[in-house]
Design an enzyme around this catalytic site. Sequence first.
Site, PDB file in Angstrom:
ATOM      1  CG  HIS A   1      -0.964  -7.758   4.878  1.00  0.00           C
ATOM      2  ND1 HIS A   1      -1.649  -8.555   5.777  1.00  0.00           N
ATOM      3  CD2 HIS A   1      -0.916  -6.517   5.449  1.00  0.00           C
ATOM      4  CE1 HIS A   1      -1.995  -7.841   6.836  1.00  0.00           C
ATOM      5  NE2 HIS A   1      -1.567  -6.599   6.659  1.00  0.00           N
ATOM      6  CD  GLU A   2       0.669  -3.299   4.412  1.00  0.00           C
ATOM      7  OE1 GLU A   2      -0.290  -2.511   4.561  1.00  0.00           O
ATOM      8  OE2 GLU A   2       1.169  -3.927   5.361  1.00  0.00           O
TER       9      GLU A   2
ATOM     10  CG  HIS B   1      -4.710  -3.435   5.085  1.00  0.00           C
ATOM     11  ND1 HIS B   1      -5.685  -3.792   5.981  1.00  0.00           N
ATOM     12  CD2 HIS B   1      -3.522  -3.830   5.641  1.00  0.00           C
ATOM     13  CE1 HIS B   1      -5.128  -4.384   7.032  1.00  0.00           C
ATOM     14  NE2 HIS B   1      -3.827  -4.423   6.841  1.00  0.00           N
TER      15      HIS B   1
ATOM     16  CD  GLU C   1      -3.276  -5.703  10.324  1.00  0.00           C
ATOM     17  OE1 GLU C   1      -2.551  -6.419   9.593  1.00  0.00           O
ATOM     18  OE2 GLU C   1      -3.436  -4.493  10.126  1.00  0.00           O
TER      19      GLU C   1
END
Length: 280
Positions: free
Chosen positions: A132-133, A136, A202
Amino acid sequence: MLENWFKTTILMAGIVVLFGAIGATLGGGQGMLIALLLAGGMNIYAYWFSDQAVLKMYNAREVDENSAPQFYRMVRELAQNAQLPMPKVYLIDEPQPNAFATGRDPEHAAVAATTGIMNILTERELRGVMAHELAHVKHRDTLISTISATIAGAISSIAQFGLLFSGGQRDRNVHPLVAILIMVLAPIAAMLIQMAISRAREFEADKGGAQISNDPTALAAALKKIHDYAHRIPMDTAEQHPETAQMMIINPLSAGGIKGLFSTHPNTEERIARLMAMAR
């Protein structure tokens, strides 16, 4: 990528205008000039150094393959899956489980995780979080995220700057209600800026992270665990610097007071539902 550059440009330009307007209101022409110079300098600092400022704020320590071999190799494998350069990897000595990414571009990126998240999540779940990071990073969210955190902190203190400056202007008659209004509205404006930036990205990072790790159910399980623990275990640094909350995978702030009215994250249950739909 172009969309995020556009948002970043608009954000920086908006900050210059806001600082100039408040400087003019509280300090006249000289106040506006000082505020514009301050805004320009802050934008330059935010672009080049805001990532290191946030990492230092959380006392993050960089790790490598010798000091944290399993975690470092996990991030390296996920970065390869995402076709990204290897980011710097940091650990934060905090019991609350959480994580974030920072850096102005993929070539200068860093990912950070708390020791709490390492203790609570399984290896599969941790992979989902770090994917997930990295999503980003791939989406270039980290530049606007880190800049908005730095700028929001500055907006929260701009009223104090204006009041101090206007106090030395004997030929200016700033109405106390105007000063109070700015003092109240500036921090709220900062939180609204971050809300607009944070929520949609998100969902996209959840989707991208699930694709990078090829395991949407693991990320869904991680989000549930982090959400449950984060609301029971305080993170003092985040409470002292609420402008950084929007960088985390789950909102690290307690729900009490005005902070609870300005959530920078979408509903966790909705995020989990979307991930489970991907798995199906």
